[in-house]
Design an enzyme around this catalytic site. Structure first.
Site, PDB file in Angstrom:
ATOM      1  N   CYS A 143      48.217   0.484 -29.640  1.00 21.01           N
ATOM      2  CA  CYS A 143      49.407  -0.383 -29.756  1.00 21.01           C
ATOM      3  C   CYS A 143      49.393  -1.226 -31.024  1.00 21.01           C
ATOM      4  CB  CYS A 143      49.540  -1.257 -28.515  1.00 21.01           C
ATOM      5  SG  CYS A 143      48.211  -2.464 -28.292  1.00 21.01           S
ATOM      6  N   HIS A 190      48.951  -6.504 -25.594  1.00 23.43           N
ATOM      7  CA  HIS A 190      49.787  -5.368 -26.020  1.00 23.43           C
ATOM      8  C   HIS A 190      50.752  -5.839 -27.104  1.00 23.43           C
ATOM      9  CE1 HIS A 190      51.563  -1.426 -25.793  1.00 23.43           C
ATOM     10  NE2 HIS A 190      52.768  -1.914 -25.497  1.00 23.43           N
ATOM     11  N   HIS A 202      56.622   1.229 -29.452  1.00 28.66           N
ATOM     12  CA  HIS A 202      55.214   0.928 -29.191  1.00 28.66           C
ATOM     13  C   HIS A 202      54.449   2.188 -28.820  1.00 28.66           C
ATOM     14  CE1 HIS A 202      55.363   0.556 -24.521  1.00 28.66           C
ATOM     15  NE2 HIS A 202      56.350   1.317 -24.941  1.00 28.66           N
TER      16      HIS A 202
END
Length: 226
Positions: A143, A190, A202
Site C-alpha cells: 500500500c 494503510h 490503493h
C-alpha cells in the site's frame, strides 16, 4: 519679228510659273483634305478628378480640416515569469495571461495541483499490478509502496511507510481533498491516493491487485498533502 520672238520665251515662262503655282495650290488642297481624313483625333480633355493620397492629400486639399483622432493602442499585458522577472507584452490582453503568470499571483497551489495530477496518473497506470509486501514498484506494490512510487515519479520523495506518510506533509480536511492527496486508513496502517469523487487508488492485500475503491468502505484516519 526679232522683237516678237524674243518676247515669246518670257511669256511662256510666266505661263509656266502660273501653272506651277496653281498646281501647288491644288496639291496642297488635296493634301489638306487627305490629311484631315487620316489625322489623329484631338486629345480628350483631362478629367477633372481629385486623387486623394492618404494623409498627404488630405493635408493639401483640406488644410483647415482637423485630422481624425488616432486610436490609442491598448496597454501591454504584464507577464511574470517565476525567478526571471516581469515583462510587458504588447498586443496581449491582460485577461489572456494565464493566472500563474500574472504579477502577484501565488503559483505554489497551482504547481502542487500539477504534481497531484501526475501522482494520480502514475497510480492509475498501475491498476492491475499485484500486491507484494515490501514492494515499491515498478511492477508490484504494497500500500505505502504504491504511494511512495507515485510521488517519486512526480519528482517528490516522501516517507516510504504508511505511518511516516501520516506524519509528513500537512493535514487537509477530507472535504478539501484533491486528486493526488495521500489518504491514511486504519489508524495509519494503510495508505492510498485520492482520485476524486469519493474514490481512491490503493494496493490493499495479498491476492488483490491495485484498484480503485470507494473511500467510505475504509476507516479514514487522515488526509495529507505533499
Amino acid at each position: 519679228m526679232a522683237k516678237h520672238r524674243l518676247e515669246q520665251p518670257g511669256r511662256g515662262a510666266k505661263v509656266a510659273k502660273g501653272a506651277v503655282i496653281a498646281g501647288s495650290i491644288a496639291v496642297g488642297s488635296l493634301a489638306a483634305s487627305a490629311g484631315s481624313a487620316f489625322a489623329a483625333p484631338a486629345p480628350a480633355p483631362m478629367p477633372n478628378n481629385t486623387i486623394d493620397f492618404p494623409a498627404l492629400g488630405k493635408a493639401l486639399l483640406a488644410p483647415h480640416a482637423k485630422p481624425a483622432a488616432k486610436k490609442q493602442a491598448p496597454a501591454p499585458a504584464k507577464v511574470a515569469i517565476p525567478n526571471v522577472g516581469t515583462f510587458n507584452v504588447p498586443g496581449l490582453n491582460q485577461n489572456q495571461v494565464p493566472a500563474q503568470f500574472r504579477p502577484g499571483q501565488r503559483i505554489a497551489p497551482l504547481l502542487r495541483q500539477d504534481t497531484g495530477v501526475r501522482v494520480l496518473a502514475t497510480a492509475e497506470s498501475k491498476i492491475g499490478s499485484p500486491y507484494v509486501y515490501g514492494s515499491a514498484g515498478p511492477n508490484a506494490f504494497d500500500c505505502s509502496g504504491l504511494v511512495y512510487y507515485s510521488y517519486k515519479q512526480a519528482g517528490k520523495t516522501i516517507p516510504r511507510d504508511s505511518y511516516g506518510q501520516l506524519g509528513g506533509g500537512r493535514a487537509v480536511a477530507y472535504k478539501d481533498a484533491k486528486p493526488g492527496d495521500v489518504l491514511i486508513f486504519n489508524g495509519g496502517s494503510h495508505a492510498g491516493i485520492y482520485a476524486g469523487n469519493g474514490m481512491f487508488v490503493h494496493s490493499s492485500t495479498e491476492g488483490v491487485p491495485v484498484r480503485k475503491a470507494p473511500v467510505k468502505e475504509w476507516a479514514l484516519t487522515g488526509v495529507r498533502r505533499y
